[in-house]
Structure formats: C-alpha cells, structure tokens
Design a protein around this motif. Structure first.
Motif, PDB file in Angstrom:
ATOM      1  N   UNK A   1       0.828  -1.215   0.000  1.00  0.00           N
ATOM      2  CA  UNK A   1       0.000   0.000   0.000  1.00  0.00           C
ATOM      3  C   UNK A   1       0.861   1.263   0.000  1.00  0.00           C
ATOM      4  N   UNK A   2       1.933   1.249   0.802  1.00  0.00           N
ATOM      5  CA  UNK A   2       2.830   2.416   0.843  1.00  0.00           C
ATOM      6  C   UNK A   2       3.426   2.690  -0.539  1.00  0.00           C
ATOM      7  N   UNK A   3       3.747   1.611  -1.246  1.00  0.00           N
ATOM      8  CA  UNK A   3       4.393   1.763  -2.550  1.00  0.00           C
ATOM      9  C   UNK A   3       3.404   2.177  -3.637  1.00  0.00           C
ATOM     10  N   UNK A   4       2.120   1.932  -3.401  1.00  0.00           N
ATOM     11  CA  UNK A   4       1.111   2.191  -4.431  1.00  0.00           C
ATOM     12  C   UNK A   4       0.672   3.659  -4.391  1.00  0.00           C
ATOM     13  N   UNK A   5       1.566   4.552  -4.769  1.00  0.00           N
ATOM     14  CA  UNK A   5       1.247   5.983  -4.720  1.00  0.00           C
ATOM     15  C   UNK A   5       0.177   6.347  -5.756  1.00  0.00           C
ATOM     16  N   UNK A   6       0.054   5.532  -6.813  1.00  0.00           N
ATOM     17  CA  UNK A   6      -0.985   5.793  -7.817  1.00  0.00           C
ATOM     18  C   UNK A   6      -2.368   5.632  -7.189  1.00  0.00           C
TER      19      UNK A   6
END
Ligand SMILES: [Zn+2]
Ligand SMILES: [Zn+2]
Length: 340
Positions: free
Chosen positions: A240-245
C-alpha cells in the motif's frame, strides 16, 4: 533492524524548496513555511527575540497579506502564529520586506485572502483526516470504546476542517489542526481498543511534511502463527505504501485500507504481548530480543539500571544487548523486577 523501508513520497512540485534557511526547524514548521510559499507569500526571517525567532509571511501586490510565526530558537517548533491585523495602524508594516515601489502600500490592503483555492497537499491531508474520522465512526466496538471512537472522529473532522480553512493569510488553521490531532493522539494512546495506530497523525500530516510514511517495528513473536501473520501484514502495508498511484487516485479508499491493516496489526501486537509474558516462553523471548556482544548468548542478568551482565561474564549496557525495536523498559525480555 527494519527489513522494510517505506518508499519516499513523491516530491510535490514547487512545495519542496523554500527560499529561506529552514535548518533546525521541525518538519511541521517547514511544512507551514512551504505552504505559505505555495500560497504566494514570501517568508523571511525576522530579528530573533530571546529564545524565539520569527518568520514574517508577506505577500506583495494588490491582495497583500502578512503575518508571522514565532518559532522556538532551539526546538524549531511553532510557538505562536499571528495573523496580520485587518486594518494595521500607520507604520505597522514592520514585518519584513519593504513594499516594492509602484505597489500599493500595506495600509490600504483589503481583507481579501491571497487565494481561496486549496493547495493539493492541503487537500490530501484534509482527506486523510476525514477518512480517519469515517473509519472511527464505522468501527464496531463495546460501549466505552464506541464513546472514545466518537470523540476521535470529532477531533479528526475538526483537523480536516481546520486544514481546509488555510488560505495563506494566517497560520491559525494549522495551529488548530495540530491541536485537534494532538487530542486525537491522546485518545488513541489511552484507548488501544480503538485499534488506531499512534502513527495515524504521521499519516495525516505526511502530505504536508513530506516525511516518509511510518514503518512497523518488529514484533519478534515466538509463535509461528503470529510470525506468519506479522509477515503478511508487513507485506500488505509495504504494498500500500508503494502504491502511490492508488493513494492519489482514490485517497479515501487507500487510507481506509492502510488503517484496516494497522487495526489488524494492533490486535496482533496485543496477542504477542500476552504470549511474551507467559513464563514458558521466557527463554525464547530472550533469544529474539537479547544478544551478548561477546558470546552471542541471551542468558543475561540485568543487574543495575541500564547495566547487563551475560552468563559469560561480559558486562555491557542495555543498549548493547538489545537487538530488538523495544523501548528499554518495555522489552519483554527484561524482567520487570530488575528495572526498578
Ligand atoms: Zn556473553
Ligand atoms: Zn525487546
């Protein structure tokens, strides 16, 4: 050592640089200065007074606005924020930059705000606060916890409203926002059954401060089931942290998912704490939290405050032996009776 590292947030164009030296200021103070600049103000350092120094916020032009924030000289924290007086007396334009020739003098400015359009980072922070309020309201719990959740929701809503109100003329909304978030944090700490992490405030203010999202400490459980659960939750949160999109496209849905994982984490944390305190697990807990700097063993006696002696005879500090993420006195491998 943490094995997962939160990705750095995307830099916000135009909000990342400031024209004044921000050395020694807290992230929150820097965020106020950045936002003021994003609103067209021109912060400048004023003269220091005693233990405080002051940043003047000035915008020139037909909608000239000014004000100042007072900052602790050593702490770098905002102590006070003052709006400019709506109708300053003659000669009151003492906050900093002189009015450029050809522009209207400050005395004739109107109360029209610099702009009423919210900055994207402001919208992002307010959305997160509002989402946290909705999650608190939707959460199922017993009567006592429900009351705490309702108060929590009210504080998050107040923080969102205050954040929305920032228009560049005064920092008072941010002072209000911070007060509401501090009150929310007190409730979160006092009522663990609410299952909100104490990092919730960091998530809400991250768009303003551009600090990396918080990471999870290692729970170091002794049971295999808890270990598997920890691994799963850690991976889901990292995704989730990496999914900035996703965070940009549907911030409410994204933050709900984050808070959902962190609620499960809170529950796991409580279960691990119970397990850690069982006498039969004592040796295995010690193996995960303690390691002698000489022999690598974990049969260690905590004799005097902050001093530990291994069975191999090596004396060392608590900090030397602890290989966990615990705060000194909270480590389950350190027996209660030796810490007094
Ligand atoms: Zn040893
Ligand atoms: Zn520990």
């Amino acid at each position: 050592m943490n094995t997962t590292v939160a990705p750095a947030p995307e830099p916000i164009p135009g909000a990342a640089e400031t024209s004044i030296d921000v050395t020694g200021l807290t992230a929150y103070t820097v965020s106020i200065i950045r936002l003021a600049e994003a609103k067209g103000l021109r912060p400048t350092w004023g003269q220091p007074h005693g233990n405080a120094r002051r940043v003047s916020l000035n915008a020139d032009g037909p909608h000239g606005a000014s004000g100042s924030i007072t900052i602790g000289r050593t702490s770098g924290k905002v102590l006070r924020a003052e709006p400019a007086a709506p109708e300053p007396p003659l000669g009151a334009h003492h906050f900093g930059a002189p009015t450029p020739a050809g522009e209207q003098p400050a005395q004739t400015r109107t109360e029209t705000p610099v702009t009423t359009i919210a900055h994207p980072v402001q919208i992002a922070a307010a959305t997160r606060a509002r989402t946290a309020a909705n999650v608190a309201r939707d959460r199922f719990a017993g009567p006592d916890t429900i009351r705490a959740l309702q108060s929590l929701a009210a504080h998050f809503d107040a923080a969102a409203t205050a954040c929305d109100a920032y228009d560049g003329t005064t920092n008072e909304p941010f002072v209000q926002m911070w007060r509401s978030l501090a009150a929310a944090l007190d409730l979160v700490t006092a009522h663990p059954a609410c299952r909100f992490p104490d990092t919730v405030v960091d998530y809400i203010t991250a768009p303003l401060t551009t600090t990396p999202l918080p990471t999870l400490p290692r729970l170091l459980p002794v049971s295999e089931q808890h270990t598997a659960e920890e691994t799963t939750l850690r991976a889901e949160l990292a995704r989730l942290h990496a999914d900035t999109a996703a965070a940009d496209a549907d911030p409410e849905r994204w933050f709900r998912a984050v808070l959902n994982i962190l609620a499960k984490w809170k529950r796991l944390e409580g279960a691990v704490r119970v397990d850690n305190s069982r006498p039969c697990n004592r040796a295995r807990v010690a193996e995960r939290h303690l390691k002698c700097i000489a022999c690598g063993g974990s049969t260690i006696r905590f004799t005097v405050r902050e001093t530990a002696v291994c069975e191999c005879g090596k004396g060392q500090t608590w900090g030397d032996v602890m290989v966990c993420d615990c705060w000194g006195y909270d480590c389950p491998a350190i027996p209660r009776d030796t810490t007094n």
